[in-house]
Design an enzyme around this catalytic site. Structure first.
Site: not given
Ligand code: APR
Length: 310
Positions: A9, A11-13, A90, A177
């Site tokens: 993943g 994304g943001q985190i 959540r 959490h």
């Molecule tokens: N495999 C890999 N990456 C994936 C998959 C997958 N099957 N499905 C989704 N993703 C990626 C998305 O494409 C995206 O880039 O996971 C990333 C998630 O990033 P964000 O949508 O920005 O979410 P984020 O704020 O990073 O949070 C991620 O952590 O704290 C928790 O509640 C939050 O469940 C969320 C997770």
């Protein structure tokens, strides 16, 4: 040879995790995301490579959608999945994120079976349980990042209220959490001084309540998406303690098998992080009121886990 960190993943985190792991020189970094997001992931990795000359770190950072590229990872940090939008709990993420975590756990199991795994995807306590079940990894190899963040939030709010350095505040938060989590003001100290000696009950209640709703406070402000800076740092602290065998005692979602009278659930407890992973859970002698609060959070976590049907 450098250590290898796989971020599932980006994304943001995930992107903040990549930046912090690079700045801490934790090792080479692979960011894995879905094929549709491959170019942006590669772009983020390249951007971080170009930050290195001023960031002053040596790390090879790459983006991929192929699990083969995480082979040999020492640490896997999972943020794959949907985050909350304003108005969501959540638990509203459960159906979507179950499928994602199942695929991720299978991919990690097949390609990085020795990695220490930290899960951040929400609903956290259920998703780390799913990851553990699907991967079949030993319990010391899997932890959920929640208590480290909840405790950081508790400490931050206390520092704001008391006007003291956050670094001097020590305390812990137990439980799931979510709004049922159990901050422990009775055991919190400010430079060694008991919190209960220097703060009145109204202040303590205010901070406890704000901590329980801290994630929601941020989601409301963002409108779209949830917190990312503080969750990322909390996961890095856990990963570093493992990689460097720092032996930090950090609250995290760990598998309880009898501790606190809890059986077969991942839930927030203080744990010893060593090169063996989650080496040990520490048990705190709780008051009757704290025990009742913990029992309530166990019910809430069990309900979400039951909905996973694993
Ligand atoms: N495999 C890999 N990456 C994936 C998959 C997958 N099957 N499905 C989704 N993703 C990626 C998305 O494409 C995206 O880039 O996971 C990333 C998630 O990033 P964000 O949508 O920005 O979410 P984020 O704020 O990073 O949070 C991620 O952590 O704290 C928790 O509640 C939050 O469940 C969320 C997770």
């Amino acid at each position: 040879m450098r250590k290898k960190i796989a971020l599932i993943g980006g994304g943001q985190i995930g992107q903040i995790l990549a930046m912090l792991a690079a700045q801490q020189e934790m090792g080479d970094i692979v960011i894995l995301d879905i094929p549709d997001y491959l170019d942006p992931i590669k772009g983020k990795a390249l951007d971080l490579m170009e930050m290195a000359p001023h960031g002053n770190y040596d790390a090879n950072i790459t983006g991929t959608s192929d699990y083969k590229d995480i082979a040999g990872a020492d640490v896997v940090i999972v943020t794959a999945g949907k985050p909350r939008q304003a108005g969501m709990t959540r638990e509203d993420l459960l159906a979507t994120n179950i499928d994602i975590i199942t695929k991720v756990a299978e991919g990690v199991k097949a390609n990085a079976p020795k990695a220490f795994c930290i899960v951040l995807t929400n609903p956290l306590d259920a998703m780390v349980y799913m990851f553990y079940k699907v991967s079949g990894f030993p319990k010391n190899q899997v932890a959920g990042m929640a208590g480290t963040l909840d405790t950081a939030r508790f400490r931050a709010f206390l520092a704001m209220e008391l006007g003291v350095s956050v670094t001097d505040i020590a305390g812990t938060v137990l439980g799931g959490h979510g709004p049922t989590m159990v901050p422990l003001p009775r055991l919190t100290t400010v430079g060694g001084v008991p919190l209960t000696d220097i703060a009145d009950q109204a202040l303590i209640d205010r901070v406890v309540e704000r901590t329980r709703e801290a994630g929601t406070e941020i989601v409301k402000l963002f409108g779209k998406g949830s917190a990312f800076f503080s969750p990322a740092w909390s996961a890095i602290v856990m990963a570093e303690s493992y990689l460097k065998d720092k032996k930090r005692v950090l609250p995290c979602a760990a598998l309880c098998e009898g501790e606190y009278g809890i059986n077969g659930l991942f839930i927030g407890v203080p744990a010893l992080f060593t090169a063996k992973g989650v080496e040990k859970i520490y048990e705190i002698t709780l008051t009757d009121e704290e025990k009742a609060q913990l029992a309530a959070t166990v019910v809430a976590v069990q309900k979400t886990v039951d909905e996973c049907n694993v």
